[in-house]
Design a protein around this motif. Structure first.
Motif, PDB file in Angstrom:
ATOM      1  N   GLY A   1       0.810  -1.211   0.000  1.00 45.16           N
ATOM      2  CA  GLY A   1       0.000   0.000   0.000  1.00 45.16           C
ATOM      3  C   GLY A   1       0.841   1.257   0.000  1.00 45.16           C
ATOM      4  N   THR A   2       1.929   1.234   0.767  1.00 41.15           N
ATOM      5  CA  THR A   2       2.830   2.386   0.825  1.00 41.15           C
ATOM      6  C   THR A   2       3.445   2.660  -0.536  1.00 41.15           C
ATOM      7  OG1 THR A   2       3.353   1.952   3.151  1.00 41.15           O
ATOM      8  CG2 THR A   2       4.927   3.283   1.907  1.00 41.15           C
ATOM      9  N   LEU A   3       3.876   1.613  -1.226  1.00 41.04           N
ATOM     10  CA  LEU A   3       4.539   1.768  -2.520  1.00 41.04           C
ATOM     11  C   LEU A   3       3.559   2.093  -3.638  1.00 41.04           C
ATOM     12  CD1 LEU A   3       7.059  -1.216  -2.317  1.00 41.04           C
ATOM     13  CD2 LEU A   3       7.486   1.190  -1.779  1.00 41.04           C
ATOM     14  N   ALA A   4       2.321   1.630  -3.516  1.00 44.55           N
ATOM     15  CA  ALA A   4       1.316   1.845  -4.568  1.00 44.55           C
ATOM     16  C   ALA A   4       0.554   3.147  -4.399  1.00 44.55           C
ATOM     17  CB  ALA A   4       0.335   0.679  -4.595  1.00 44.55           C
ATOM     18  N   ALA A   5       0.751   3.859  -3.302  1.00 45.40           N
ATOM     19  CA  ALA A   5      -0.006   5.085  -3.039  1.00 45.40           C
ATOM     20  C   ALA A   5       0.175   6.088  -4.177  1.00 45.40           C
ATOM     21  CB  ALA A   5       0.460   5.707  -1.725  1.00 45.40           C
ATOM     22  N   PRO A   6      -0.875   6.812  -4.541  1.00 46.00           N
ATOM     23  CA  PRO A   6      -0.763   7.802  -5.616  1.00 46.00           C
ATOM     24  C   PRO A   6       0.126   8.977  -5.215  1.00 46.00           C
ATOM     25  CG  PRO A   6      -2.910   7.940  -4.556  1.00 46.00           C
ATOM     26  CD  PRO A   6      -2.245   6.719  -4.001  1.00 46.00           C
ATOM     27  N   HIS A   7       0.504   9.756  -6.209  1.00 48.12           N
ATOM     28  CA  HIS A   7       1.319  10.943  -5.981  1.00 48.12           C
ATOM     29  C   HIS A   7       0.587  11.889  -5.028  1.00 48.12           C
ATOM     30  CE1 HIS A   7       3.284  14.822  -6.899  1.00 48.12           C
ATOM     31  NE2 HIS A   7       4.324  14.091  -7.226  1.00 48.12           N
ATOM     32  N   VAL A   8       1.348  12.496  -4.133  1.00 47.24           N
ATOM     33  CA  VAL A   8       0.766  13.381  -3.125  1.00 47.24           C
ATOM     34  C   VAL A   8       1.001  14.832  -3.525  1.00 47.24           C
ATOM     35  CG1 VAL A   8       0.799  14.050  -0.694  1.00 47.24           C
ATOM     36  CG2 VAL A   8       1.192  11.659  -1.332  1.00 47.24           C
ATOM     37  N   GLY A   9      -0.055  15.628  -3.565  1.00 47.55           N
ATOM     38  CA  GLY A   9       0.106  17.056  -3.765  1.00 47.55           C
ATOM     39  C   GLY A   9      -0.012  17.535  -5.190  1.00 47.55           C
ATOM     40  N   GLY A  10       0.180  16.661  -6.171  1.00 46.08           N
ATOM     41  CA  GLY A  10       0.111  17.090  -7.561  1.00 46.08           C
ATOM     42  C   GLY A  10       1.295  17.958  -7.947  1.00 46.08           C
ATOM     43  N   ALA A  11       1.257  18.483  -9.168  1.00 46.23           N
ATOM     44  CA  ALA A  11       2.375  19.271  -9.678  1.00 46.23           C
ATOM     45  C   ALA A  11       2.530  20.591  -8.932  1.00 46.23           C
ATOM     46  CB  ALA A  11       2.182  19.525 -11.169  1.00 46.23           C
ATOM     47  N   GLU A  12       1.422  21.175  -8.468  1.00 44.63           N
ATOM     48  CA  GLU A  12       1.497  22.471  -7.804  1.00 44.63           C
ATOM     49  C   GLU A  12       2.110  22.375  -6.408  1.00 44.63           C
ATOM     50  OE1 GLU A  12      -2.286  24.329  -7.767  1.00 44.63           O
ATOM     51  OE2 GLU A  12      -2.399  24.540  -9.949  1.00 44.63           O
ATOM     52  N   HIS A  13       1.881  21.268  -5.724  1.00 43.84           N
ATOM     53  CA  HIS A  13       2.385  21.091  -4.366  1.00 43.84           C
ATOM     54  C   HIS A  13       3.243  19.825  -4.299  1.00 43.84           C
ATOM     55  CE1 HIS A  13      -0.417  24.258  -3.189  1.00 43.84           C
ATOM     56  NE2 HIS A  13      -1.380  23.581  -3.809  1.00 43.84           N
ATOM     57  N   PHE A  14       4.170  19.725  -5.245  1.00 39.53           N
ATOM     58  CA  PHE A  14       4.940  18.494  -5.386  1.00 39.53           C
ATOM     59  C   PHE A  14       5.808  18.197  -4.174  1.00 39.53           C
ATOM     60  CE2 PHE A  14       7.681  21.830  -6.948  1.00 39.53           C
ATOM     61  CZ  PHE A  14       8.962  21.459  -6.549  1.00 39.53           C
ATOM     62  N   ARG A  15       6.146  19.224  -3.389  1.00 39.46           N
ATOM     63  CA  ARG A  15       6.997  18.980  -2.225  1.00 39.46           C
ATOM     64  C   ARG A  15       6.297  18.142  -1.159  1.00 39.46           C
ATOM     65  NH1 ARG A  15       8.979  24.089  -3.852  1.00 39.46           N
ATOM     66  NH2 ARG A  15      11.239  24.026  -4.212  1.00 39.46           N
ATOM     67  N   LEU A  16       4.976  18.154  -1.169  1.00 37.25           N
ATOM     68  CA  LEU A  16       4.262  17.268  -0.244  1.00 37.25           C
ATOM     69  C   LEU A  16       4.573  15.808  -0.548  1.00 37.25           C
ATOM     70  CD1 LEU A  16       0.744  19.004  -0.102  1.00 37.25           C
ATOM     71  CD2 LEU A  16       2.560  19.045   1.640  1.00 37.25           C
ATOM     72  N   ASN A  17       4.767  15.506  -1.820  1.00 36.69           N
ATOM     73  CA  ASN A  17       5.129  14.138  -2.199  1.00 36.69           C
ATOM     74  C   ASN A  17       6.497  13.770  -1.637  1.00 36.69           C
ATOM     75  OD1 ASN A  17       4.260  11.804  -4.038  1.00 36.69           O
ATOM     76  ND2 ASN A  17       6.379  12.163  -4.664  1.00 36.69           N
ATOM     77  N   GLY A  18       7.421  14.726  -1.656  1.00 34.28           N
ATOM     78  CA  GLY A  18       8.732  14.480  -1.062  1.00 34.28           C
ATOM     79  C   GLY A  18       8.642  14.212   0.431  1.00 34.28           C
ATOM     80  N   LEU A  19       7.768  14.949   1.118  1.00 32.11           N
ATOM     81  CA  LEU A  19       7.589  14.710   2.557  1.00 32.11           C
ATOM     82  C   LEU A  19       6.976  13.324   2.796  1.00 32.11           C
ATOM     83  CD1 LEU A  19       6.332  18.208   3.762  1.00 32.11           C
ATOM     84  CD2 LEU A  19       8.627  17.216   3.984  1.00 32.11           C
ATOM     85  N   TYR A  20       6.084  12.910   1.887  1.00 32.31           N
ATOM     86  CA  TYR A  20       5.539  11.547   1.987  1.00 32.31           C
ATOM     87  C   TYR A  20       6.661  10.516   1.856  1.00 32.31           C
ATOM     88  CZ  TYR A  20       3.091   7.235   0.769  1.00 32.31           C
ATOM     89  OH  TYR A  20       2.660   5.933   0.747  1.00 32.31           O
ATOM     90  N   ASP A  21       7.550  10.710   0.879  1.00 34.13           N
ATOM     91  CA  ASP A  21       8.673   9.786   0.705  1.00 34.13           C
ATOM     92  C   ASP A  21       9.519   9.718   1.971  1.00 34.13           C
ATOM     93  OD1 ASP A  21       7.807   9.332  -1.849  1.00 34.13           O
ATOM     94  OD2 ASP A  21       9.590  10.121  -2.852  1.00 34.13           O
ATOM     95  N   ALA A  22       9.849  10.884   2.520  1.00 34.50           N
ATOM     96  CA  ALA A  22      10.677  10.917   3.725  1.00 34.50           C
ATOM     97  C   ALA A  22       9.973  10.220   4.883  1.00 34.50           C
ATOM     98  CB  ALA A  22      11.006  12.360   4.089  1.00 34.50           C
ATOM     99  N   PHE A  23       8.656  10.434   5.023  1.00 35.04           N
ATOM    100  CA  PHE A  23       7.893   9.787   6.100  1.00 35.04           C
ATOM    101  C   PHE A  23       7.912   8.270   5.941  1.00 35.04           C
ATOM    102  CE2 PHE A  23       3.879   8.139   7.845  1.00 35.04           C
ATOM    103  CZ  PHE A  23       3.987   8.590   9.158  1.00 35.04           C
ATOM    104  N   CYS A  24       7.765   7.804   4.708  1.00 37.07           N
ATOM    105  CA  CYS A  24       7.805   6.356   4.461  1.00 37.07           C
ATOM    106  C   CYS A  24       9.138   5.770   4.911  1.00 37.07           C
ATOM    107  CB  CYS A  24       7.589   6.062   2.978  1.00 37.07           C
ATOM    108  SG  CYS A  24       5.923   6.382   2.379  1.00 37.07           S
ATOM    109  N   ILE A  25      10.243   6.407   4.515  1.00 31.36           N
ATOM    110  CA  ILE A  25      11.565   5.856   4.785  1.00 31.36           C
ATOM    111  C   ILE A  25      11.918   5.952   6.264  1.00 31.36           C
ATOM    112  CG2 ILE A  25      14.026   6.058   4.246  1.00 31.36           C
ATOM    113  CD1 ILE A  25      13.126   7.317   1.531  1.00 31.36           C
ATOM    114  N   ILE A  26      11.564   7.063   6.895  1.00 31.49           N
ATOM    115  CA  ILE A  26      12.001   7.320   8.267  1.00 31.49           C
ATOM    116  C   ILE A  26      11.074   6.690   9.296  1.00 31.49           C
ATOM    117  CG2 ILE A  26      12.388   9.179   9.959  1.00 31.49           C
ATOM    118  CD1 ILE A  26      13.370  10.914   7.644  1.00 31.49           C
TER     119      ILE A  26
END
Length: 382
Positions: free
Chosen positions: A255-280
């Protein structure tokens, strides 16, 4: 000063079977991620990518490796020297590196497509040179990019993560194994800060496969926290006892790996925070719960099969997937029509991985173990 005992005295330890199985789940997810890249159209922010965060499988592999390396070797350094350790790791990893590069070379000229701009003009001698260098896992410069995707291993792209895995193993054996848990925690904290900055800045945690200063920095940042975070997790946390842990962890990981992109193109940094949350946060939880699993009959069989094919599947799938990507691109195949073929490609990758495991990897490692390590074959998951 006593002389380290030969590698033959280092008997294999019992496995965390669920962790082996989870490695297989992540390997299947990364195959799906790479196949669905062919149907994506947003190449800047990757917002429409199916199995959107499948690239985080690599970061999960790094964390699993750190945990397992700590379990397998942290208490053995009085009986083992650096060369013994290196030989064990080479015997475990290198045979399939060679097979992956060989398969990439065999299939290279069948992957002709506009999406591989350098392929058609690459002479055979150059491809063979890249393949020979690839057998060693040494990265090649962009001047030897025979595909056009700026990969440090253009015949088999995912080998970049194995290169960084070797870097982590060397750092561990030469220096970081000597760190106390307190100093290791400091290192992991600093690596985590660098990871958060990278994820937030990029909007994801993608990259690391090109031999230039910027991408090497990305790759090292991807490596340091999960690998040494996994080592710290092993040192600090004693696994519990959890029923059905493998199945719950598999669902959480998928589920973590299949989750859709977070924030879209306008708020793409939210997707980066999602990645960091997953790893950490999420990945350490999955590793801990997986190590705490109480195996049942069905979960043990599933874990054993997935664990056995996980490394072969990861290292051989991309030469096959290159063919699929070229077909989807050249024929402009819509996703709805590509799905049955994608299912067949996944089955083919698993079948080839299993064949490589039984007909090549296990026999070669058994032979090398007797000749190089002077002992029985190495444990399959370490």
């Amino acid at each position: 000063m006593s002389t380290p005992a030969p590698a033959s005295v280092l008997a294999p330890k019992p496995h965390y079977a669920a962790l082996d199985g989870l490695r297989g789940v992540a390997a299947v997810m990364v195959v799906l991620f790479h196949m669905f890249e062919g149907s994506a159209r947003d190449f800047q922010f990757h917002t429409d990518q199916i199995i959107n965060h499948g690239y985080l499988s690599v970061d999960f592999f790094f964390m699993l490796s750190g945990f397992v390396i700590g379990y397998a070797y942290d208490d053995r350094w009085e009986k083992m020297n650096l060369w013994n350790f290196c030989k064990r790791r080479l015997v475990r990893l290198q045979p399939m590196v060679v097979m992956g590069m060989l398969l990439g070379g065999i299939l290279f000229y069948f992957q002709g497509s506009e999406i591989f701009p350098n392929l058609a003009q690459t002479p055979v001698w150059k491809m063979l040179l890249v393949m020979t260098v690839g057998f060693t896992l040494l990265p090649v410069p962009v001047s030897l990019d025979v595909r056009g995707w700026s990969e440090m291993h253009p015949l088999n792209g995912p080998a970049w993560s194995l290169f960084f895995e070797y870097v982590a193993n060397i750092l561990y054996a030469m220096l970081i194994r000597k760190f106390t848990s307190r100093w290791l925690a400091v290192l992991v904290f600093l690596a985590g800060c660098a990871l958060i900055h990278q994820c937030y800045t990029q909007g994801n945690n993608i990259g690391g496969w090109t031999l230039d200063a910027e991408q090497c920095r990305v790759g090292l940042t991807r490596l340091m926290f999960p690998f040494f975070g996994g080592l710290l997790l092993f040192r600090l946390c004693k696994p519990g006892r959890i029923r059905h842990g493998f199945w719950w962890c598999s669902l959480l990981l998928a589920g973590t790996l299949a989750a859709p992109h977070v924030g879209g193109a306008e708020h793409f940094r939210l997707n980066g925070l999602y990645d960091a949350f997953c790893i950490i946060v999420i990945f350490p939880v999955i590793v801990f719960l997986g190590a705490s699993d109480i195996p049942g009959d069905i979960s043990s069989r599933a874990s054993r099969f997935l664990g056995n094919i996980s490394y072969p599947l990861y290292i051989i799938h991309y030469p096959i997937v290159y063919l699929y990507l070229a077909w989807v691109h050249d024929a402009e195949v819509p996703l709805s029509r590509a799905l049955p073929v994608a299912a067949g490609v996944l089955f083919l990758c698993i079948a080839v991985a299993y064949g490589c495991l039984k007909l090549y990897d296990e026999p070669v490692r058994a032979w090398l173990s007797k000749r190089v390590l002077k002992r029985r074959p190495p444990e399959p998951g370490a």
